[in-house]
Design a protein around this motif. Structure first.
Motif, PDB file in Angstrom:
ATOM      1  N   MET A  73    -127.556 -36.803  11.055  1.00 26.05           N
ATOM      2  CA  MET A  73    -126.411 -37.262  11.810  1.00 26.05           C
ATOM      3  C   MET A  73    -126.689 -36.964  13.287  1.00 26.05           C
ATOM      4  N   ARG A  74    -126.493 -37.958  14.116  1.00 23.15           N
ATOM      5  CA  ARG A  74    -126.775 -37.828  15.544  1.00 23.15           C
ATOM      6  C   ARG A  74    -125.473 -37.742  16.331  1.00 23.15           C
ATOM      7  N   TYR A  75    -125.351 -36.677  17.112  1.00 24.29           N
ATOM      8  CA  TYR A  75    -124.180 -36.494  17.972  1.00 24.29           C
ATOM      9  C   TYR A  75    -124.237 -37.516  19.106  1.00 24.29           C
ATOM     10  N   ILE A  76    -123.104 -38.180  19.361  1.00 22.13           N
ATOM     11  CA  ILE A  76    -123.030 -39.154  20.450  1.00 22.13           C
ATOM     12  C   ILE A  76    -122.271 -38.565  21.636  1.00 22.13           C
ATOM     13  N   LYS A  77    -121.011 -38.167  21.405  1.00 17.34           N
ATOM     14  CA  LYS A  77    -120.214 -37.631  22.509  1.00 17.34           C
ATOM     15  C   LYS A  77    -118.909 -37.051  22.004  1.00 17.34           C
ATOM     16  N   ASP A  78    -118.255 -36.290  22.862  1.00 19.86           N
ATOM     17  CA  ASP A  78    -116.892 -35.818  22.615  1.00 19.86           C
ATOM     18  C   ASP A  78    -115.931 -36.670  23.423  1.00 19.86           C
ATOM     19  N   ILE A  79    -114.742 -36.830  22.874  1.00 18.16           N
ATOM     20  CA  ILE A  79    -113.653 -37.487  23.605  1.00 18.16           C
ATOM     21  C   ILE A  79    -112.678 -36.379  23.983  1.00 18.16           C
ATOM     22  N   PRO A  80    -112.483 -36.144  25.262  1.00 17.95           N
ATOM     23  CA  PRO A  80    -111.597 -35.053  25.676  1.00 17.95           C
ATOM     24  C   PRO A  80    -110.168 -35.242  25.176  1.00 17.95           C
ATOM     25  N   HIS A  81    -109.584 -34.146  24.695  1.00 13.74           N
ATOM     26  CA  HIS A  81    -108.192 -34.165  24.248  1.00 13.74           C
ATOM     27  C   HIS A  81    -107.658 -32.741  24.313  1.00 13.74           C
ATOM     28  N   GLN A  82    -106.394 -32.588  24.659  1.00 14.94           N
ATOM     29  CA  GLN A  82    -105.802 -31.262  24.812  1.00 14.94           C
ATOM     30  C   GLN A  82    -105.606 -30.545  23.490  1.00 14.94           C
ATOM     31  N   GLN A  83    -105.286 -31.282  22.443  1.00 14.58           N
ATOM     32  CA  GLN A  83    -104.901 -30.677  21.172  1.00 14.58           C
ATOM     33  C   GLN A  83    -106.028 -30.638  20.147  1.00 14.58           C
ATOM     34  N   PHE A  84    -106.902 -31.619  20.162  1.00 17.16           N
ATOM     35  CA  PHE A  84    -107.929 -31.759  19.139  1.00 17.16           C
ATOM     36  C   PHE A  84    -109.323 -31.763  19.746  1.00 17.16           C
ATOM     37  N   LYS A  85    -110.305 -31.424  18.912  1.00 13.75           N
ATOM     38  CA  LYS A  85    -111.707 -31.648  19.262  1.00 13.75           C
ATOM     39  C   LYS A  85    -112.084 -32.962  18.588  1.00 13.75           C
ATOM     40  N   ILE A  86    -112.399 -33.951  19.390  1.00 14.78           N
ATOM     41  CA  ILE A  86    -112.747 -35.270  18.865  1.00 14.78           C
ATOM     42  C   ILE A  86    -114.213 -35.531  19.203  1.00 14.78           C
ATOM     43  N   SER A  87    -115.018 -35.733  18.174  1.00 10.92           N
ATOM     44  CA  SER A  87    -116.454 -35.962  18.349  1.00 10.92           C
ATOM     45  C   SER A  87    -116.856 -37.258  17.671  1.00 10.92           C
ATOM     46  N   ILE A  88    -117.822 -37.929  18.278  1.00 11.95           N
ATOM     47  CA  ILE A  88    -118.366 -39.156  17.694  1.00 11.95           C
ATOM     48  C   ILE A  88    -119.824 -38.892  17.339  1.00 11.95           C
ATOM     49  N   TYR A  89    -120.180 -39.297  16.131  1.00 13.51           N
ATOM     50  CA  TYR A  89    -121.541 -39.176  15.630  1.00 13.51           C
ATOM     51  C   TYR A  89    -121.993 -40.548  15.154  1.00 13.51           C
ATOM     52  N   GLN A  90    -123.295 -40.694  14.969  1.00 15.77           N
ATOM     53  CA  GLN A  90    -123.851 -41.913  14.402  1.00 15.77           C
ATOM     54  C   GLN A  90    -124.719 -41.508  13.214  1.00 15.77           C
ATOM     55  N   TRP A  91    -124.498 -42.176  12.089  1.00 23.35           N
ATOM     56  CA  TRP A  91    -125.252 -41.845  10.888  1.00 23.35           C
ATOM     57  C   TRP A  91    -125.166 -42.995   9.893  1.00 23.35           C
ATOM     58  N   ASN A  92    -126.302 -43.357   9.332  1.00 28.55           N
ATOM     59  CA  ASN A  92    -126.351 -44.330   8.247  1.00 28.55           C
ATOM     60  C   ASN A  92    -125.629 -45.638   8.598  1.00 28.55           C
ATOM     61  N   ASN A  93    -125.896 -46.162   9.802  1.00 32.76           N
ATOM     62  CA  ASN A  93    -125.300 -47.413  10.294  1.00 32.76           C
ATOM     63  C   ASN A  93    -123.794 -47.344  10.431  1.00 32.76           C
ATOM     64  N   LYS A  94    -123.281 -46.155  10.681  1.00 34.47           N
ATOM     65  CA  LYS A  94    -121.844 -45.967  10.885  1.00 34.47           C
ATOM     66  C   LYS A  94    -121.619 -45.049  12.070  1.00 34.47           C
ATOM     67  N   TYR A  95    -120.492 -45.263  12.731  1.00 33.31           N
ATOM     68  CA  TYR A  95    -119.992 -44.284  13.680  1.00 33.31           C
ATOM     69  C   TYR A  95    -119.020 -43.407  12.917  1.00 33.31           C
ATOM     70  N   ILE A  96    -119.137 -42.112  13.109  1.00 32.86           N
ATOM     71  CA  ILE A  96    -118.258 -41.160  12.443  1.00 32.86           C
ATOM     72  C   ILE A  96    -117.415 -40.485  13.519  1.00 32.86           C
ATOM     73  N   ILE A  97    -116.118 -40.586  13.371  1.00 36.45           N
ATOM     74  CA  ILE A  97    -115.191 -39.933  14.288  1.00 36.45           C
ATOM     75  C   ILE A  97    -114.668 -38.700  13.566  1.00 36.45           C
ATOM     76  N   LYS A  98    -114.939 -37.531  14.145  1.00 36.71           N
ATOM     77  CA  LYS A  98    -114.500 -36.280  13.536  1.00 36.71           C
ATOM     78  C   LYS A  98    -113.450 -35.663  14.455  1.00 36.71           C
ATOM     79  N   ILE A  99    -112.266 -35.436  13.887  1.00 36.44           N
ATOM     80  CA  ILE A  99    -111.160 -34.844  14.639  1.00 36.44           C
ATOM     81  C   ILE A  99    -110.865 -33.492  14.012  1.00 36.44           C
ATOM     82  N   GLU A 100    -110.937 -32.437  14.823  1.00 39.96           N
ATOM     83  CA  GLU A 100    -110.759 -31.077  14.325  1.00 39.96           C
ATOM     84  C   GLU A 100    -109.545 -30.419  14.969  1.00 39.96           C
TER      85      GLU A 100
END
Length: 83
Positions: free
Chosen positions: A1-28
């Motif tokens: 899984m390749r890390y692409i970038k974070d999307i800044p947000h006050q409440q959540f950690k939002i990260s975008i990854y690329q893997w297996n021909n998909k973008y994965i949005i992870k919200i923590e």
């Protein structure tokens, strides 16, 4: 899984990854996370993903996190687990 970038947000950690021909949005939030997968061919650029992280969507994400926390707390209590 390749890390692409974070999307800044006050409440959540939002990260975008690329893997297996998909973008994965992870919200923590704390010890919980939500993951959304989008096929690469469905979007033309990453700005489209960022645009989707709007207030109505993230409000629902927050509600889902609250439900997750409640569900997990309930099972801990039901099973006498001290966490």
């Amino acid at each position: 899984m390749r890390y692409i970038k974070d999307i800044p947000h006050q409440q959540f950690k939002i990260s975008i990854y690329q893997w297996n021909n998909k973008y994965i949005i992870k919200i923590e939030a704390g010890m919980f996370e939500q993951t959304y997968k989008i096929d690469e061919y469905e979007i033309t650029n990453l700005e489209e993903i960022e645009k989707c992280m709007d207030v109505p969507f993230l409000t629902k994400v927050a509600g889902r996190f609250e439900a997750m926390q409640g569900d997990f707390g309930d099972t801990l209590q039901r099973n006498d687990v001290v966490f």
